[in-house]
Design an enzyme around this catalytic site. Structure first.
Site, PDB file in Angstrom:
ATOM      1  N   ASN A   9       0.847  -1.113  -0.012  1.00  0.00           N
ATOM      2  CA  ASN A   9       0.057   0.079   0.026  1.00  0.00           C
ATOM      3  C   ASN A   9       0.963   1.336   0.008  1.00  0.00           C
ATOM      4  O   ASN A   9       1.562   1.741   1.092  1.00  0.00           O
ATOM      5  CB  ASN A   9      -0.901  -0.032   1.362  1.00  0.00           C
ATOM      6  N   TRP A  10       0.857   1.948  -1.107  1.00  0.00           N
ATOM      7  CA  TRP A  10       2.035   2.971  -1.295  1.00  0.00           C
ATOM      8  C   TRP A  10       1.272   4.343  -0.874  1.00  0.00           C
ATOM      9  O   TRP A  10       2.189   5.385  -0.609  1.00  0.00           O
ATOM     10  CB  TRP A  10       2.440   3.255  -2.858  1.00  0.00           C
ATOM     11  N   LYS A  11       0.097   4.388  -0.443  1.00  0.00           N
ATOM     12  CA  LYS A  11      -0.385   5.508   0.164  1.00  0.00           C
ATOM     13  C   LYS A  11      -0.125   6.764  -0.656  1.00  0.00           C
ATOM     14  O   LYS A  11      -0.066   6.584  -1.827  1.00  0.00           O
ATOM     15  CB  LYS A  11       0.035   5.662   1.496  1.00  0.00           C
ATOM     16  N   HIS A  95      -9.505   0.983   5.272  1.00  0.00           N
ATOM     17  CA  HIS A  95      -8.430   1.354   6.070  1.00  0.00           C
ATOM     18  C   HIS A  95      -8.345   2.310   6.962  1.00  0.00           C
ATOM     19  O   HIS A  95      -9.115   3.230   7.003  1.00  0.00           O
ATOM     20  CB  HIS A  95      -7.206   1.789   4.855  1.00  0.00           C
ATOM     21  N   GLU A  97      -6.778   4.724   7.823  1.00  0.00           N
ATOM     22  CA  GLU A  97      -6.480   6.089   7.701  1.00  0.00           C
ATOM     23  C   GLU A  97      -7.908   6.692   6.652  1.00  0.00           C
ATOM     24  O   GLU A  97      -7.910   8.008   6.526  1.00  0.00           O
ATOM     25  CB  GLU A  97      -5.317   6.154   6.600  1.00  0.00           C
ATOM     26  N   GLU A 180      -5.479  -5.342  10.711  1.00  0.00           N
ATOM     27  CA  GLU A 180      -4.322  -4.023  10.733  1.00  0.00           C
ATOM     28  C   GLU A 180      -4.615  -3.291  12.049  1.00  0.00           C
ATOM     29  O   GLU A 180      -5.545  -2.559  12.131  1.00  0.00           O
ATOM     30  CB  GLU A 180      -4.573  -2.925   9.787  1.00  0.00           C
ATOM     31  N   GLY A 186       2.208   2.171  10.541  1.00  0.00           N
ATOM     32  CA  GLY A 186       3.080   3.246  10.365  1.00  0.00           C
ATOM     33  C   GLY A 186       3.802   3.694  11.605  1.00  0.00           C
ATOM     34  O   GLY A 186       4.580   4.935  11.836  1.00  0.00           O
ATOM     35  N   SER A 226       3.420  -2.313  10.326  1.00  0.00           N
ATOM     36  CA  SER A 226       4.938  -2.308  10.324  1.00  0.00           C
ATOM     37  C   SER A 226       5.440  -3.821  10.009  1.00  0.00           C
ATOM     38  O   SER A 226       6.254  -4.227  10.843  1.00  0.00           O
ATOM     39  CB  SER A 226       5.283  -1.926  11.968  1.00  0.00           C
ATOM     40  N   GLY A 247       2.810  -1.237   4.195  1.00  0.00           N
ATOM     41  CA  GLY A 247       2.652   0.118   3.955  1.00  0.00           C
ATOM     42  C   GLY A 247       4.210   0.712   3.783  1.00  0.00           C
ATOM     43  O   GLY A 247       4.757   0.509   2.591  1.00  0.00           O
ATOM     44  N   GLY A 248       4.740   1.386   4.710  1.00  0.00           N
ATOM     45  CA  GLY A 248       6.127   1.930   4.565  1.00  0.00           C
ATOM     46  C   GLY A 248       7.319   1.069   3.663  1.00  0.00           C
ATOM     47  O   GLY A 248       7.858   1.313   2.883  1.00  0.00           O
TER      48      GLY A 248
END
Ligand code: PEP
Length: 263
Positions: A9-11, A95, A97, A180, A186, A226, A247-248
């Site tokens: 997930n590149w956001k 998600h 976010e 999640e 993150g 993470s 993600g990251g």
């Protein structure tokens, strides 16, 4: 037998040229195999760029969100038929976010009302995705306050029930659920492996009740929060964890390739 799935997930990261460079490096690091499935969910603007680079591979491209109407006066939104048109195979929904559950993460307070997804809108999005043959990746998870209050399981069960209301097991058979924990996204804090495994087993049992036994057995359940090369192997070895939503670490080809190799 469920095939392992690793989704990046590149956001809101990477321009087209940065996306191309990242994918080109990743493809040099990964041995082609159809034994596991890999997907990247970039921004809407880079979906086609990433899709083109994946053309001769088995990697898939997805989106990070969708609006449930097909077209109309919905400024700023993108629909499922539009995602299908640019080659999306998966789409993330719910998600933390986009649910507006940022908690104390380091974002301006003023952006919170913008991300106000609810179980009801997640449900509408899933129905639209299924209608257009895009596989939903349904995110669920508790905040730190909910975990500390001992509400983890009931919060997740309510999210799943709301998101899957009115959907048949046969329709969501190829769908994906991502556990999640909000407090692990993150933040560098990973959920303890055994606890992540326990929650994912609880999710599969809940899916038997909400959908049916056959769908629950085939739905891939991912862990996200993470995930790194150093912890992916033990997380993915849990019986009910079928891969990761990353993600990251998916933004750096070397880090993401290590996670894929762990699967
Ligand atoms: C995510 O955004 O879904 C996620 C799990 O992020 P990270 O891996 O950075 O915690």
């Amino acid at each position: 037998m469920r095939k392992k799935l690793v989704v990046g997930n590149w956001k809101m990261n990477l321009t087209r040229s940065e996306a191309s460079a990242t994918i080109e490096s990743l493809l040099l690091m990964i041995e082609p195999t159809t034994e596991i499935e890999v997907a990247i969910c970039p921004t809407y603007l880079t979906i086609e760029t990433v899709g083109q680079l994946f053309k001769r591979t088995h990697f898939k491209v997805g989106a990070q969100d969708v609006f449930w109407m097909n077209s109309g006066a919905f400024t700023g939104n993108v629909s499922a038929p539009m995602l299908k048109d640019v080659g999306c195979h998966f789409c993330i929904v719910g998600h933390s976010e986009t649910r507006g559950r940022f908690g104390k993460l380091d974002i301006p307070e003023s952006t919170i009302p913008y991300f106000s997804e609810t179980d009801e809108t997640v449900n509408l999005k899933i129905k639209s995705l299924l209608y257009h043959s895009i596989h939903p990746i349904l995110c669920c998870g508790e905040t730190l306050a909910e975990r500390e209050a001992g509400q983890t399981d009931e919060v997740i069960q309510a999210q799943l029930k709301g998101a899957l209301s009115g959907i048949e097991g046969a329709e969501f058979h190829d769908g994906v659920v991502a556990y999640e924990p909000v407090w692990a996204i993150g933040t560098g804090k990973t959920c303890d492996t055994a606890e992540a495994g326990r929650v994912c087993t609880m999710i599969r049992k809940a899916l038997v009740e909400i959908l049916d036994e056959s769908a629950a057995a085939s739905i891939r359940i991912l862990y996200g929060g993470s995930v790194k090369g150093s912890n992916a192997g033990e997380l993915f070895a849990q019986p009910d964890i079928d891969g990761g939503l990353v993600g990251g670490a998916s933004l750096v080809a070397e880090d993401f390739s290590k996670i894929i190799q762990s699967a």
